[in-house]
Enzyme design. Structure first.
Site, short mmCIF file in Angstrom:
data_model
loop_
_atom_site.label_atom_id
_atom_site.label_comp_id
_atom_site.label_asym_id
_atom_site.label_seq_id
_atom_site.Cartn_x
_atom_site.Cartn_y
_atom_site.Cartn_z
N GLY A 131 0.80 -1.11 0.09
CA GLY A 131 -0.16 -0.33 0.04
C GLY A 131 0.84 1.02 -0.20
O GLY A 131 0.23 2.46 0.07
N CYS A 143 0.36 3.57 -5.95
CA CYS A 143 -0.62 2.78 -5.28
C CYS A 143 -1.71 3.08 -4.79
O CYS A 143 -1.71 4.13 -3.99
CB CYS A 143 0.35 2.14 -4.28
SG CYS A 143 -0.70 0.86 -3.41
N TRP A 149 3.52 3.93 -14.58
CA TRP A 149 2.29 3.49 -14.11
C TRP A 149 2.43 2.20 -13.43
O TRP A 149 3.39 1.45 -13.64
CB TRP A 149 1.46 3.13 -15.43
CG TRP A 149 1.99 2.20 -16.39
CD1 TRP A 149 1.60 0.96 -16.40
CD2 TRP A 149 2.87 2.16 -17.45
NE1 TRP A 149 2.24 0.13 -17.40
CE2 TRP A 149 2.94 1.12 -18.12
CE3 TRP A 149 3.31 3.42 -18.03
CZ2 TRP A 149 3.75 0.78 -19.37
CZ3 TRP A 149 4.22 3.17 -19.13
CH2 TRP A 149 4.34 1.96 -19.78
N ARG A 169 -5.55 -12.03 -20.41
CA ARG A 169 -4.77 -13.25 -20.39
C ARG A 169 -5.61 -14.09 -19.23
O ARG A 169 -5.62 -15.13 -19.38
CB ARG A 169 -3.47 -13.13 -20.00
CG ARG A 169 -2.78 -14.42 -19.76
CD ARG A 169 -1.16 -14.33 -19.86
NE ARG A 169 -0.76 -15.69 -19.67
CZ ARG A 169 -0.02 -16.36 -20.61
NH1 ARG A 169 -0.09 -16.10 -22.00
NH2 ARG A 169 0.55 -17.44 -20.30
P1 IMP Z 1 7.51 2.99 -5.80
O1 IMP Z 1 8.82 2.71 -5.77
O2 IMP Z 1 7.12 3.65 -4.60
O3 IMP Z 1 7.05 3.56 -7.20
O4 IMP Z 1 6.75 1.61 -5.74
C1 IMP Z 1 6.96 0.48 -6.57
C2 IMP Z 1 6.19 -0.75 -5.81
O5 IMP Z 1 4.94 -0.51 -5.81
C3 IMP Z 1 6.42 -2.05 -6.74
O6 IMP Z 1 7.55 -2.46 -6.27
C4 IMP Z 1 5.22 -2.73 -6.26
O7 IMP Z 1 5.47 -3.48 -5.10
C5 IMP Z 1 4.24 -1.63 -6.04
N1 IMP Z 1 3.19 -1.53 -7.13
C6 IMP Z 1 3.45 -1.67 -8.47
N2 IMP Z 1 2.40 -1.45 -9.17
C7 IMP Z 1 1.19 -1.08 -8.26
C8 IMP Z 1 -0.08 -0.94 -8.44
O8 IMP Z 1 -0.71 -0.80 -9.46
N3 IMP Z 1 -0.79 -0.76 -7.30
C9 IMP Z 1 -0.10 -0.96 -5.70
N4 IMP Z 1 1.21 -0.99 -5.83
C10 IMP Z 1 2.05 -1.34 -6.86
#
Ligand code: IMP
Length: 499
Positions: free
Chosen positions: A308, A313, A400, A414
């Site tokens: 989360g 996210c 995204w 899929r």
């Molecule tokens: P960031 O580094 O804060 O951008 O987070 C990346 C992480 O968000 C990824 O490694 C996933 O664990 C998570 N994530 C990727 N896509 C989604 C999504 O669509 N919804 C929620 N979490 C996501």
């Protein structure tokens, strides 16, 4: 009534600060090592270690082959996304594994192929030099991009444009990589084919690979000096996907899921451990001690934690599930250490989602993470798979979520999955080449560790002292009470005052 309601709020990385420890000559930044274990392996193999505690997220807009190659050269690894066809993911892993090596088993050409046919293979593989062999694999010559012009020579046969073996420096039966490199460096050539006593092609050695090794001292590779490759998988098509990835000689598999505390992950991990015991599997994501135990008992060799918190996210808003990443790391690290005491097995934990700045990485490591996974950080780089665009005079790249409508489209087609979205789509500011950005990030992490008086990540886990800070303390820690305007600061003379 709920089974449990916790009134203690869960904490984010942003809310903690490190307290300094005694620094010494042994802990100056130049002496700090960021080496860390990627995944548990029974024989504690060298190839399952990273030289920097950073991996890129398994996402369409983050981790393709280019990122996989560059990040492995720089000491980390990219988790190649699985929201794509098995064939295209396998191609990406193949590209990483075959990008460079000591002894390369290259794609070969036949002498009677046309240059046009060969050129098609060149485009597919991205390689520019090919050995030419007959039907018995006897080496006949080399053809490289300098030997033809596709507009002029497309209908020629390869044998008419190749350089014949008589004009090529050749190594015979060399099995020691150092010796092969020495012969190549002596030869003034860019490539050295190695043949057996009967003239059959065994391997090739490329000069660019030697230079690469010198330029990238932190590079992570397997026992054959090929870059390390990690592939994400899902719990739906693993029985078809994993065999194809194993064929491309993937090193590690990682299940990509927002919720790892499921029977489906257990089944997937157990199936892989049974059918491919030599390939470690990383499970996740989980946020509780029970989730950690469950995955480790299922055979997970490393565990991704966090739910989360990702920058794209919306899981918390959509489903109400999630936890602050700092609390998650603290809880799971405690359980990981307990498990280590009981079993002697050290299972690394990966902090994932919402690791935004360098200080977040450092705090995550101090709290007990073995490495961090990031999406947004890498999406901004030249090596991410997206195209740059200009918006309001600013260079941006699209980013995204894997649960966004854009990525879900693939899953929907899929698996008929993804009934609602858990992520969004947006833009991030383009940051340039990964190696330029990473350098600064790593220096800052080392500098923090140095201030804390530790020289490696395990010591950081043992000795780090952290403190929860108030919102006011965070405000105090930012620039305040000075003028920093960006508009032109034309200095005007003040009239003299008479006091
Ligand atoms: P960031 O580094 O804060 O951008 O987070 C990346 C992480 O968000 C990824 O490694 C996933 O664990 C998570 N994530 C990727 N896509 C989604 C999504 O669509 N919804 C929620 N979490 C996501």
């Amino acid at each position: 009534m709920a089974k449990n309601v916790n009134f203690e709020p869960s904490r984010t990385l942003m809310e903690f600060r490190l307290l300094p420890g005694l620094s010494s000559k042994k802990t100056v930044p130049e002496e700090v090592s960021l080496r860390t274990q990627l995944v548990y392996s029974e024989k504690d193999e060298k190839k399952y270690y990273l030289n920097i505690p950073i991996v890129s997220a398994a996402m369409q807009s983050v981790s393709g082959a280019k990122m996989g190659i560059e990040l492995a050269k720089l000491g980390g690894t990219a988790f190649i996304f699985c929201s794509q066809s098995i064939e295209s993911q396998a191609k990406m892993i193949f590209k990483i594994k075959n990008h460079k090596a000591g002894f390369v088993k290259p794609k070969t050409m036949k002498p009677d192929m046309t240059v046009k046919e060969m050129y098609k293979i060149r485009k597919e593989t991205g390689h520019s030099t090919f050995p030419v062999v007959d039907d018995n694999e006897i080496f006949l010559g080399l053809i490289s991009k300098w030997d033809y012009d596709i507009s002029l020579h497309k209908d020629y046969l390869v044998k008419d444009r190749m350089i014949p073996k008589e004009n090529i420096e050749i190594g015979t039966n060399i099995t020691d990589l150092k010796e092969a490199n020495r012969v190549l460096l002596e030869s003034h050539k860019s490539v050295l084919p190695i043949l057996d006593n009967n003239g059959k092609l065994l391997y090739m050695i490329f000069r660019k690979d030697i230079n690469d090794q010198l330029n990238n001292p932190l590079e992570v590779h397997d026992e054959k000096k090929r870059l390390l490759a990690v592939a994400a998988i899902n719990t739906h098509d693993f029985k078809e996907r994993v065999p194809k990835l194993v064929e491309t000689e993937v090193d590690v598999l990682a299940i990509d899921s927002s919720d790892g505390y499921t029977i489906f992950q257990k089944d997937t991990i157990e199936w892989i451990n049974k059918n491919y015991p030599e390939i470690p599997v990383i499970g996740g994501n989980i946020i509780t001690k029970e989730g950690f135990r469950f995955l480790v008992d299922s055979g997970s060799g490393s565990v991704k934690v966090g739910m989360g918190g990702g920058s794209i996210c919306i899981t918390q808003e959509q489903k109400g599930t999630g936890r602050g990443l700092a609390t998650t790391i603290i809880d799971i690290a405690e359980e990981r250490d307990k498990y280590f005491k009981e079993s002697g097995k050290y299972i690394p934990i990966v902090a994932d989602g919402g690791v935004t700045s360098t200080k977040d990485i450092t705090i995550a490591l101090a709290l007990g993470a073995d490495y961090v996974m990031m999406g947004r950080y890498f999406a901004r780089m030249e090596e991410s798979p997206t195209e740059k665009i200009v918006v309001n005079n600013r260079v941006m790249k699209p980013y995204w979520g894997e649960g966004s409508a854009r990525a879900c489209d693939w899953k929907l087609k899929r698996y008929n999955q993804a009934k609602f979205i858990e992520g969004v789509e947006g833009l991030v500011e383009y940051a340039g080449r990964l190696r330029d950005n990473l350098d600064e990030t790593l220096i800052k992490i080392k500098s923090s560790m140095s201030t804390c008086g530790v020289k490696n990540i395990r010591e950081f886990h043992e000795k780090a002292e952290l403190e929860l800070v108030s919102a006011l303390a965070i405000r105090e820690g930012k620039v305040h009470d000075i003028y920093q305007g960006t508009e032109s600061k034309e200095i005007q003379e003040l009239p003299e005052t008479d006091y």
